[in-house]
Design a protein around this motif. Structure first.
Motif, PDB file in Angstrom:
ATOM      1  N   PRO A   1       0.910  -1.245   0.086  1.00  0.00           N
ATOM      2  CA  PRO A   1       0.012   0.160   0.076  1.00  0.00           C
ATOM      3  C   PRO A   1       0.998   1.285   0.116  1.00  0.00           C
ATOM      4  O   PRO A   1       0.512   2.371  -0.479  1.00  0.00           O
ATOM      5  N   ALA A   2       2.132   1.329   0.421  1.00  0.00           N
ATOM      6  CA  ALA A   2       2.725   2.404   0.612  1.00  0.00           C
ATOM      7  C   ALA A   2       3.240   2.923  -0.728  1.00  0.00           C
ATOM      8  O   ALA A   2       3.361   4.139  -0.940  1.00  0.00           O
ATOM      9  N   LEU A   3       3.168   2.071  -1.749  1.00  0.00           N
ATOM     10  CA  LEU A   3       3.474   2.716  -3.196  1.00  0.00           C
ATOM     11  C   LEU A   3       2.574   3.537  -3.553  1.00  0.00           C
ATOM     12  O   LEU A   3       2.854   4.300  -4.347  1.00  0.00           O
ATOM     13  N   ARG A   4       1.222   3.399  -3.095  1.00  0.00           N
ATOM     14  CA  ARG A   4       0.124   4.289  -3.767  1.00  0.00           C
ATOM     15  C   ARG A   4       0.821   6.017  -3.698  1.00  0.00           C
ATOM     16  O   ARG A   4       0.644   6.563  -4.593  1.00  0.00           O
ATOM     17  N   THR A   5       1.364   5.953  -2.388  1.00  0.00           N
ATOM     18  CA  THR A   5       1.916   7.644  -2.584  1.00  0.00           C
ATOM     19  C   THR A   5       3.135   7.893  -3.173  1.00  0.00           C
ATOM     20  O   THR A   5       2.950   8.939  -3.879  1.00  0.00           O
ATOM     21  N   TRP A   6       3.937   7.038  -3.272  1.00  0.00           N
ATOM     22  CA  TRP A   6       5.388   7.200  -3.633  1.00  0.00           C
ATOM     23  C   TRP A   6       5.439   7.181  -5.121  1.00  0.00           C
ATOM     24  O   TRP A   6       6.481   7.544  -5.782  1.00  0.00           O
ATOM     25  N   LEU A   7       4.498   6.531  -5.626  1.00  0.00           N
ATOM     26  CA  LEU A   7       4.756   6.136  -7.002  1.00  0.00           C
ATOM     27  C   LEU A   7       4.361   7.640  -8.019  1.00  0.00           C
ATOM     28  O   LEU A   7       5.186   7.696  -9.030  1.00  0.00           O
ATOM     29  N   TRP A   8       3.977   8.758  -7.392  1.00  0.00           N
ATOM     30  CA  TRP A   8       3.838  10.041  -8.149  1.00  0.00           C
ATOM     31  C   TRP A   8       5.328  10.393  -8.309  1.00  0.00           C
ATOM     32  O   TRP A   8       5.312  11.467  -9.010  1.00  0.00           O
ATOM     33  N   LEU A   9       6.221  10.168  -7.459  1.00  0.00           N
ATOM     34  CA  LEU A   9       7.743  10.658  -7.556  1.00  0.00           C
ATOM     35  C   LEU A   9       8.079  10.156  -8.505  1.00  0.00           C
ATOM     36  O   LEU A   9       9.131  10.913  -9.038  1.00  0.00           O
ATOM     37  N   VAL A  10       7.893   9.059  -9.178  1.00  0.00           N
ATOM     38  CA  VAL A  10       8.803   8.379 -10.172  1.00  0.00           C
ATOM     39  C   VAL A  10       8.942   9.080 -11.536  1.00  0.00           C
ATOM     40  O   VAL A  10       9.946   9.377 -11.702  1.00  0.00           O
ATOM     41  N   PRO A  11       7.854   9.554 -12.108  1.00  0.00           N
ATOM     42  CA  PRO A  11       8.034  10.345 -13.234  1.00  0.00           C
ATOM     43  C   PRO A  11       8.812  11.392 -13.294  1.00  0.00           C
ATOM     44  O   PRO A  11       9.873  11.795 -14.325  1.00  0.00           O
ATOM     45  N   TRP A  12       8.809  12.072 -12.202  1.00  0.00           N
ATOM     46  CA  TRP A  12       9.690  13.531 -12.211  1.00  0.00           C
ATOM     47  C   TRP A  12      10.989  13.502 -11.686  1.00  0.00           C
ATOM     48  O   TRP A  12      11.928  13.856 -11.990  1.00  0.00           O
ATOM     49  N   ALA A  13      11.322  12.197 -10.731  1.00  0.00           N
ATOM     50  CA  ALA A  13      12.507  11.784 -10.439  1.00  0.00           C
ATOM     51  C   ALA A  13      13.375  11.344 -11.762  1.00  0.00           C
ATOM     52  O   ALA A  13      14.400  11.670 -11.956  1.00  0.00           O
ATOM     53  N   ALA A  14      12.495  10.449 -12.428  1.00  0.00           N
ATOM     54  CA  ALA A  14      13.172  10.180 -13.618  1.00  0.00           C
ATOM     55  C   ALA A  14      13.377  11.201 -14.549  1.00  0.00           C
ATOM     56  O   ALA A  14      14.477  11.242 -15.382  1.00  0.00           O
ATOM     57  N   ALA A  15      12.764  12.391 -14.760  1.00  0.00           N
ATOM     58  CA  ALA A  15      12.917  13.285 -15.395  1.00  0.00           C
ATOM     59  C   ALA A  15      14.186  14.203 -15.273  1.00  0.00           C
ATOM     60  O   ALA A  15      15.026  14.551 -16.032  1.00  0.00           O
TER      61      ALA A  15
ATOM     62  N   GLY B   1      10.382  10.513  10.689  1.00  0.00           N
ATOM     63  CA  GLY B   1       9.124   9.191  10.856  1.00  0.00           C
ATOM     64  C   GLY B   1       8.650   9.089   9.385  1.00  0.00           C
ATOM     65  O   GLY B   1       7.814   8.444   9.216  1.00  0.00           O
ATOM     66  N   VAL B   2       9.461   9.568   8.199  1.00  0.00           N
ATOM     67  CA  VAL B   2       9.033   9.519   6.878  1.00  0.00           C
ATOM     68  C   VAL B   2       9.505   8.136   6.290  1.00  0.00           C
ATOM     69  O   VAL B   2      10.729   8.248   5.802  1.00  0.00           O
ATOM     70  N   ARG B   3       9.108   7.037   6.785  1.00  0.00           N
ATOM     71  CA  ARG B   3       9.903   5.758   6.648  1.00  0.00           C
ATOM     72  C   ARG B   3       9.686   5.368   5.326  1.00  0.00           C
ATOM     73  O   ARG B   3      10.731   5.081   4.574  1.00  0.00           O
ATOM     74  N   SER B   4       8.421   5.033   4.954  1.00  0.00           N
ATOM     75  CA  SER B   4       8.471   4.255   3.492  1.00  0.00           C
ATOM     76  C   SER B   4       8.808   5.052   2.330  1.00  0.00           C
ATOM     77  O   SER B   4       9.204   4.520   1.199  1.00  0.00           O
ATOM     78  N   GLY B   5       8.522   6.473   2.354  1.00  0.00           N
ATOM     79  CA  GLY B   5       9.102   7.005   1.178  1.00  0.00           C
ATOM     80  C   GLY B   5      10.162   7.869   1.343  1.00  0.00           C
ATOM     81  O   GLY B   5      10.680   8.794   0.428  1.00  0.00           O
ATOM     82  N   GLY B   6      10.804   8.062   2.573  1.00  0.00           N
ATOM     83  CA  GLY B   6      12.231   8.846   2.966  1.00  0.00           C
ATOM     84  C   GLY B   6      13.317   8.612   1.775  1.00  0.00           C
ATOM     85  O   GLY B   6      14.024   9.325   1.524  1.00  0.00           O
ATOM     86  N   LEU B   7      13.604   7.433   1.624  1.00  0.00           N
ATOM     87  CA  LEU B   7      14.557   7.026   0.917  1.00  0.00           C
ATOM     88  C   LEU B   7      14.523   7.417  -0.572  1.00  0.00           C
ATOM     89  O   LEU B   7      15.313   7.933  -1.251  1.00  0.00           O
ATOM     90  N   ALA B   8      13.161   7.222  -1.160  1.00  0.00           N
ATOM     91  CA  ALA B   8      13.082   7.737  -2.524  1.00  0.00           C
ATOM     92  C   ALA B   8      12.962   9.272  -2.523  1.00  0.00           C
ATOM     93  O   ALA B   8      13.466   9.784  -3.446  1.00  0.00           O
TER      94      ALA B   8
END
Length: 452
Positions: free
Chosen positions: A118-132, A175-182
């Motif tokens: 479920p944690a992917l639901r929030t952090w997937l939005w980061l993928v296209p802009w980090a890739a750009a 405390g931002v654990r699931s997406g802090g690394l991303a």
């Protein structure tokens, strides 16, 4: 100046470039290595599993975000052509971000369900802009390579690593654990691109002229093989490395993916200390040799191979012998499996370290089709190795051993293909030089005989 003297001069420039890039890279990578035990205690294997999926998607999309126009930046003889390629690459990166955002909106829920995380639901939005951001960084970095601004690349490497680490540590502490690394990964890419942006001279008269629509269209047509051939080739290339990781996450779960993710982070850091530096300098020097006298190309290739092998082989031995004990001691008992995974990937990491930078030989000498064939073969080989392991009910460790050995074999084939390409080019250059010199000698002999 004789051929060997010219080669020694080029290699001296290349050595200085390696030192300049490595001087900035070493500090950043050592910081990442030193902080790895801290991050391993802030973030658990499941958190690293989420990050592994995100970073794998970013690496896959980011590699082709600029439509591979960045690979052509060192090649044009005129600066205007290089600036046109930079503009095309940056526009392509923006387009990638926009299309990627739309795809996340359409397919995001399906991705979350596939990985059951479920944690992917929030952090997937980061993928296209980090890739750009990654694609933009690749474009600007190649412009710096073209200008031999190796010290700037070194500073960029340091800033990128420091920014990523500070964000990851801050997010973990907050405390931002699931997406802090991303978040740290994305921040590092943005910081690196911004560092190189001023020196790209995008506001110069040549850059403005290169961005005129008609000029951009001409540049795009001239280098159309890069987006048309190298984009699918680049996608296949990165999938050969990243797709097995996604398959491990899909079939064995996020905890196993987290163990594998930490393994790759630790193994990648030493490789980045010098491997990236040698690769960037090698591309710049080989492109110059290809534009001038290709006779130097084989000597440049063999010299870079020796440098890389002298680093890779001792490192692989250390990992095979000591990784299981070191991972448990440094990262705590919950990361013991990462040590066994490191042992399984030691050979392929060494092979990748040597052959991957040198594979740029195929691109410089116009063997994009051969690169595409290898990319397809590697995807089939490594994906098949993991799939067969899963289908036979093998453990995750067995699947990772299969992945590592298959990848090592593929990289060995790639090195021999690159050697063959540069050898053929060097022989052709020598033959052409002899043919050009022969008529002049014949004329001289004929004149002497007439006088006699």
């Amino acid at each position: 100046m004789g051929l060997r003297a010219a080669v020694r001069s080029r290699l001296t420039v290349g050595t200085r470039g390696v030192i300049s890039i490595a001087s900035g890279t070493v500090g950043g990578q050592l910081l990442l290595l030193a902080a790895a035990p801290v991050l391993a205690r802030m973030y658990g294997p499941t958190d690293f599993g989420v990050f592994t999926v995100i970073s794998t998607l970013v690496a896959t999309l980011g590699t082709i975000a600029a439509f591979r126009f960045e690979m052509a930046v060192p090649l044009p003889a005129q600066e205007r052509g290089a600036h046109g390629l930079v503009a095309l690459g940056l526009c392509a990166a923006l387009l990638t971000a926009l299309v990627g955002t739309a795809l996340v909106a359409l397919l995001g829920d399906a991705v979350v369900a596939a990985f059951d995380e479920p944690a992917l639901r929030t952090w997937l939005w980061l993928v296209p802009w980090a890739a750009a951001a990654m694609g933009s960084l690749l474009v600007l970095n190649q412009m710096a390579v073209r200008g031999r601004r190796y010290a700037a690349i070194g500073r960029r490497n340091l800033l990128q690593s420091v920014t990523m680490l500070l964000i990851q540590l801050g997010a973990g502490a907050g405390g931002v654990r699931s997406g802090g690394l991303a978040l740290g990964l994305a921040g590092g890419q943005v910081a690196g691109a911004l560092m190189l942006l001023p020196q790209a001279r995008l506001g110069s008269a040549e850059a403005k002229a290169a961005r005129r629509p008609r000029e951009l269209w001409r540049t795009a047509l001239r280098y159309r093989r890069f987006p048309l051939v190298l984009t699918p080739s680049g996608l296949l290339n990165v999938l050969g490395l990243q797709l097995p990781v996604l398959l491990v996450a899909y079939w064995y779960g996020s905890t196993t993916a987290g163990w594998l993710g930490l393994t790759q982070r630790v193994l990648a850091a030493p490789a980045a200390l010098l491997g990236v530096a040698v690769a960037q300098v090698y591309l710049g020097e080989l492109a110059r040799a290809a534009r001038g006298s290709a006779e130097r190309a084989r000597l440049i290739f063999l010299g870079a191979s020796r440098k890389l092998a002298l680093i890779a082989l001792p490192g692989a031995v250390v990992v095979v012998v000591a990784a299981p004990a070191l991972f448990s001691a440094l990262f705590s008992a919950q990361w013991a499996n990462s040590g066994w995974y490191a042992q399984a990937l030691a050979i392929s990491t060494a092979a990748h370290f040597v052959s991957s930078p040198l594979s740029q030989t195929l691109i410089v000498f116009g063997r994009q089709g051969l690169q595409l064939i290898w990319d397809v073969s590697r995807v089939v080989l490594v994906t098949g190795a993991v799939a067969v392991s899963v289908s036979t009910g093998a453990s995750a460790l067995t699947a990772i051993w299969a992945f590592g050995l298959a990848a090592a074999l593929a990289y060995a084939v790639l090195w021999f293909m690159s050697l063959r390409t540069v050898t053929v080019a060097s022989r052709a250059a020598r033959r052409m030089r002899r043919e050009v010199a022969a008529p002049a000698g014949s004329v001289g002999r004929a004149a002497a005989e007439t006088t006699a």
